[in-house]
Design an enzyme around this catalytic site. Structure first.
Site, PDB file in Angstrom:
ATOM      1  N   LYS A   1       1.123  -1.378  -0.039  1.00  0.00           N
ATOM      2  CA  LYS A   1       0.114   0.108  -0.464  1.00  0.00           C
ATOM      3  C   LYS A   1       0.736   1.203   0.058  1.00  0.00           C
ATOM      4  CE  LYS A   1      -3.748  -0.817   3.089  1.00  0.00           C
ATOM      5  NZ  LYS A   1      -5.058  -2.400   2.760  1.00  0.00           N
TER       6      LYS A   1
ATOM      7  N   CYS B   1       0.534   9.652  -7.184  1.00  0.00           N
ATOM      8  CA  CYS B   1      -1.181   9.765  -7.321  1.00  0.00           C
ATOM      9  C   CYS B   1      -2.029  10.893  -7.254  1.00  0.00           C
ATOM     10  CB  CYS B   1      -0.925   9.507  -5.575  1.00  0.00           C
ATOM     11  SG  CYS B   1      -3.109   8.793  -5.235  1.00  0.00           S
TER      12      CYS B   1
ATOM     13  N   LYS C   1       7.054   5.733  -9.910  1.00  0.00           N
ATOM     14  CA  LYS C   1       6.536   5.297 -10.857  1.00  0.00           C
ATOM     15  C   LYS C   1       5.118   6.796 -11.244  1.00  0.00           C
ATOM     16  CE  LYS C   1       1.493   2.774  -9.944  1.00  0.00           C
ATOM     17  NZ  LYS C   1       0.944   1.865  -8.637  1.00  0.00           N
TER      18      LYS C   1
ATOM     19  N   THR D   1      -3.511   5.687 -11.696  1.00  0.00           N
ATOM     20  CA  THR D   1      -4.226   5.615 -12.561  1.00  0.00           C
ATOM     21  C   THR D   1      -4.764   6.972 -13.394  1.00  0.00           C
ATOM     22  OG1 THR D   1      -5.120   6.521 -10.443  1.00  0.00           O
ATOM     23  CG2 THR D   1      -5.379   4.492 -10.412  1.00  0.00           C
TER      24      THR D   1
ATOM     25  N   GLY E   1      -8.242  -0.843 -14.344  1.00  0.00           N
ATOM     26  CA  GLY E   1      -8.608  -1.879 -14.614  1.00  0.00           C
ATOM     27  C   GLY E   1      -8.976  -1.818 -16.294  1.00  0.00           C
TER      28      GLY E   1
ATOM     29  N   GLY F   1      -4.844  -2.431 -16.056  1.00  0.00           N
ATOM     30  CA  GLY F   1      -5.324  -2.870 -16.982  1.00  0.00           C
ATOM     31  C   GLY F   1      -5.011  -4.610 -16.872  1.00  0.00           C
TER      32      GLY F   1
ATOM     33  N   THR G   1      -5.942  -4.236  -9.755  1.00  0.00           N
ATOM     34  CA  THR G   1      -7.615  -3.930 -10.153  1.00  0.00           C
ATOM     35  C   THR G   1      -8.065  -5.669 -10.526  1.00  0.00           C
ATOM     36  OG1 THR G   1      -7.591  -1.882 -10.340  1.00  0.00           O
ATOM     37  CG2 THR G   1      -9.960  -2.460 -10.836  1.00  0.00           C
TER      38      THR G   1
HETATM   39  C1  LIG Z   1      -8.081   1.307  -5.129  1.00  0.00           C
HETATM   40  C2  LIG Z   1      -6.732   1.599  -5.476  1.00  0.00           C
HETATM   41  C3  LIG Z   1      -6.058   1.927  -4.491  1.00  0.00           C
HETATM   42  C4  LIG Z   1      -4.682   2.639  -5.715  1.00  0.00           C
HETATM   43  N1  LIG Z   1      -3.453   2.705  -4.380  1.00  0.00           N
HETATM   44  C5  LIG Z   1      -2.283   3.448  -5.646  1.00  0.00           C
HETATM   45  C6  LIG Z   1      -1.119   3.863  -3.917  1.00  0.00           C
HETATM   46  O1  LIG Z   1      -1.627   3.816  -2.442  1.00  0.00           O
HETATM   47  N2  LIG Z   1      -0.074   4.047  -4.707  1.00  0.00           N
HETATM   48  C7  LIG Z   1       0.136   3.667  -5.804  1.00  0.00           C
HETATM   49  O2  LIG Z   1       1.078   4.242  -6.218  1.00  0.00           O
HETATM   50  N3  LIG Z   1      -0.891   3.369  -7.217  1.00  0.00           N
HETATM   51  C8  LIG Z   1      -2.235   3.409  -6.346  1.00  0.00           C
HETATM   52  N4  LIG Z   1      -3.511   2.803  -7.281  1.00  0.00           N
HETATM   53  C9  LIG Z   1      -2.890   2.338  -8.872  1.00  0.00           C
HETATM   54  C10 LIG Z   1      -2.893   0.677  -9.365  1.00  0.00           C
HETATM   55  O3  LIG Z   1      -1.132   0.635  -8.567  1.00  0.00           O
HETATM   56  C11 LIG Z   1      -1.994   1.354 -10.622  1.00  0.00           C
HETATM   57  O4  LIG Z   1      -1.689   1.968 -11.188  1.00  0.00           O
HETATM   58  C12 LIG Z   1      -3.380   1.317 -11.397  1.00  0.00           C
HETATM   59  O5  LIG Z   1      -4.718   0.972 -10.867  1.00  0.00           O
HETATM   60  C13 LIG Z   1      -3.567   0.836 -12.466  1.00  0.00           C
HETATM   61  O6  LIG Z   1      -3.417  -0.752 -12.988  1.00  0.00           O
HETATM   62  P1  LIG Z   1      -4.831  -1.711 -12.774  1.00  0.00           P
HETATM   63  O7  LIG Z   1      -6.196  -1.168 -14.109  1.00  0.00           O
HETATM   64  O8  LIG Z   1      -3.520  -3.257 -12.877  1.00  0.00           O
HETATM   65  O9  LIG Z   1      -5.162  -1.340 -11.176  1.00  0.00           O
HETATM   66  C14 LIG Z   1      -3.947   2.193  -6.616  1.00  0.00           C
HETATM   67  C15 LIG Z   1      -5.700   1.897  -7.680  1.00  0.00           C
HETATM   68  C16 LIG Z   1      -7.008   1.540  -7.246  1.00  0.00           C
HETATM   69  C17 LIG Z   1      -7.210   0.460  -7.773  1.00  0.00           C
END
Ligand SMILES: Cc1cc2nc3c(=O)[nH]c(=O)nc-3n(C[C@H](O)[C@H](O)[C@H](O)COP(=O)(O)O)c2cc1C
Ligand SMILES: Cc1cc2nc3c(=O)[nH]c(=O)nc-3n(C[C@H](O)[C@H](O)[C@H](O)COP(=O)(O)OP(=O)(O)OC[C@H]3O[C@@H](n4cnc5c(N)ncnc54)[C@H](O)[C@@H]3O)c2cc1C
Ligand code: FES
Lengths: 253, 304
Positions: B46, B131, B166, B194, B218, B245, B267
């Site tokens: 986290k 973020c 990141k 995101t 996602g 995604g 996700t």
């Molecule tokens: C509920 C949630 C919480 C997230 N918290 C963080 C975070 O604390 N730090 C971070 O760098 N990215 C965070 N992210 C982003 C994810 O690590 C990732 O970069 C993003 O969701 C894209 O990848 P995915 O489509 O596979 O989820 C979060 C994403 C989600 C959905």
């Protein structure tokens, strides 16, 4: 231990606004507490990307079966309701913390509103297996909101209110005569938030222990994403992990 | 036998290219009933900040077509709590445990990185400069080359292990940002975080998220992420970690072909808690099927 399992839908009963699904696991079920829930996957529904949290309505360990009682409110639940017997339903379960273990000396009242009656069946059944006979107050807008009443009657003393008077006493949950007549030590509630608040107010006023089941929006259901938090006296806590059942003392109600 | 090992540099060696993305996998503990962590290249825990944060109010998420928006707002108990309480519980995991570090000012990043530098079992930090949820936070650093240069070079001075940065996709030219991170001392870059988005409940005429906007993730973000990974991989020399995604092994392979040296799964863990392990297995099967002796042969192997 939490599991991911492909269940087979073996029986479906449709009640109009709601549906009951009886699902069989290919492997023995883990321990499941009343008030715990499953994250149910919805296939072939593009609008339903995430799993849907649904309470455990009934469990038959011998037959490896879990039942769900689902209200059709949107895409996901309508999709589940339209499944045919033989379909596969993938579930992550059992999740969260359920109702506190019943104490045989306590007089317990279970209060359910609408589809909130779902987890109370399993709770009442477990209590009846321990030789207890809980009182159940089941409430709906109309009779059609209260499926499987006969089954509930087998596991407790059932009282009913409907807003239109089509079943039981006419009126809202907190207007039922039972509130004047019965002495209870503990209340377990599940239903619409407004109803749970009203019951919680009575419990607070009378100093009765009260547990409510929250329905916050969820993503992971595992305590990993922190999306489902409730603002409690201990700060933001995950409803999916520390709940969905909370003692009202812990909530800012 | 396919060699799945990935060496990202400065001591960060992954058993296979699959890691789990920050904020979607808790501290790993939440998933141990479903995933054998020793089958993963790493887990990224986290988002953690120097000081505790309560995060944003509920509601924090909204489902969208093939994706979701979140505005968790970096709820966490702070670096010291992580070190005292969480680290002892997870340091025994048989995989790389990376800490995702965030901050709302330069000093917080630096102090946080210093404190984590001494933890034996944390071989790397992923610096979250992207973020989009924190009102006066991460965003400012991640969206300009000067901002990112500043935070990366300051952290580099105090942090001696692998520094992964990141990147935010909410920029005009992501390659330029990645180059700035590289020039300031990053050992690798991961992307994408995101995408800034919004959802409205028309019936109630209200936003669905408490703070109105949130981060989209996602399956729906995959084409954007893939494009950005490709652009960045062409621009920088340091390894690129691709995410956004990824839902299955084929998605993961696509990111490798676009130039990623490793991938993260976010996700998709919510949809199938065991997906990370399946992706690792599936990538191996892909290599076998296509006659690749080592997974590194996939990196940038796009035929175009
Ligand atoms: C509920 C949630 C919480 C997230 N918290 C963080 C975070 O604390 N730090 C971070 O760098 N990215 C965070 N992210 C982003 C994810 O690590 C990732 O970069 C993003 O969701 C894209 O990848 P995915 O489509 O596979 O989820 C979060 C994403 C989600 C959905
Ligand atoms: C722990 C828990 C246990 C639950 N148990 C049951 C149960 O046993 N039976 C049952 O029928 N439902 C239960 N629910 C509610 C159920 O999860 C939602 O009704 C369902 O997710 C809606 O999905 P959908 O795709 O049909 O609707 P969507 O298309 O997602 O939404 C349709 C409408 O339903 C509302 N809605 C969506 N999610 C929720 C939610 N979590 N709570 C309240 N309203 C919501 C939306 O605001 C919208 O107005 C439970 C929820 C939780 C969190
Ligand atoms: S739904 Fe993810 S933490 Fe509760």
């Amino acid at each position: 231990m939490k599991k991911i399992t492909d269940f087979e839908l073996i029986e479906k009963e449709d009640f109009g606004n709601a549906v009951m699904l009886r699902l069989r696991s290919p492997e023995p079920l883990p321990d499941i507490d009343p008030g715990q829930f499953a994250q149910v996957q919805v296939n072939d529904s593009p609008a339903t990307y995430l799993r849907r949290p649904i309470s455990i309505h009934d469990v038959d360990f011998d037959r490896r079966e879990i039942s769900l009682l689902i209200q059709k409110v949107g895409e996901g639940t309508r999709h589940l309701a339209a499944l045919e017997c033989g379909s596969t339903v993938n579930m992550v379960y059992p999740l969260g913390h359920g109702y506190s273990a019943p104490d045989a000396k306590e007089r317990v009242l279970l209060v359910g509103g609408g589809v909130g009656i779902a987890p109370l069946y399993y709770l009442a059944k477990r209590m009846s297996q321990l030789g207890m006979k809980p009182a159940l107050l089941l409430c709906g807008k109309t009779k059609a909101d209260l499926p499987r009443l006969e089954e509930y009657q087998k596991v407790g003393d059932v009282f009913v209110t409907t807003e239109d008077g089509s079943c039981g006493e006419k009126g809202i949950t907190t207007a039922h005569s039972l509130w004047k007549e019965q002495q209870v030590d503990r209340i377990c509630v599940c239903g619409p938030k407004r109803m749970m608040h009203a019951v919680a107010d009575i419990a607070k006023e009378r100093g009765i222990e009260c547990e409510v089941s929250l329905e916050n929006l969820m993503a992971c259901g595992l305590g990993a994403c922190l999306c489902c938090v409730e603002d409690t006296v201990d700060g933001n806590v995950c409803v999916c992990k520390e709940g969905p059942v909370f003692n009202i003392r812990r909530l800012k109600w | 036998m396919v060699n799945l090992t990935i060496d990202l540099g400065r001591g960060l060696v992954l058993r296979n290219p699959v890691m789990t993305a920050s904020g979607t996998f808790g501290y790993g503990e939440e998933y141990t009933d479903f995933v054998d962590l020793s089958q993963l290249g790493g887990i990224i825990v986290k988002g953690t900040t120097l000081h505790p944060r309560e995060g944003n109010p509920y509601p924090r998420m909204a489902e969208t077509p093939s994706g979701m928006l979140n505005c968790v707002g970096l709820q966490n108990k702070g670096v010291q709590y992580f070190i005292d309480t969480i680290y002892p519980r997870i340091k025994g995991f048989d995989t790389n445990v990376l800490l995702n570090l965030s901050g709302s000012c330069l000093e917080d990043y630096v102090r946080g990185a210093e404190m984590v530098d001494v933890l034996d079992k944390i071989p790397a930090i992923e610096l979250n400069v992207s973020c989009p949820n924190v009102k006066q936070g991460g965003m400012a650093f991640g969206v300009t080359t000067t901002g990112i240069s500043q935070v990366v070079s300051e952290v580099r001075m105090v942090y001696h292990k692998h520094l992964m940065v990141k990147l935010s996709p909410n920029v005009t030219n992501i390659a330029e940002i990645a180059l700035a991170a590289e020039a300031s001392g990053a050992d690798s870059v991961s992307l994408i975080n995101t995408l800034m988005g919004m959802a409205i409940d028309a019936e109630r005429r209200k936003p669905r998220l408490s703070v109105i906007t949130g981060g989209l993730s996602g399956a729906c973000v995959k084409p954007v992420a893939l494009r950005m990974v490709w652009q960045v991989a062409k621009a920088v020399k340091i390894p690129v970690v691709g995410l956004g995604g990824i839902s299955n092994a084929t998605d993961a392979v696509e990111f490798m072909l676009a130039g990623a040296s490793a991938i993260e799964i976010g996700t998709a863990n919510f949809i199938d808690p065991a997906v990370s392990m399946k992706v690792a297995e599936g990538m191996k099967a892909y290599c076998e099927r296509h006659g690749f002796q080592k997974v590194t042969d996939l990196i940038g192997a796009l035929d175009c």
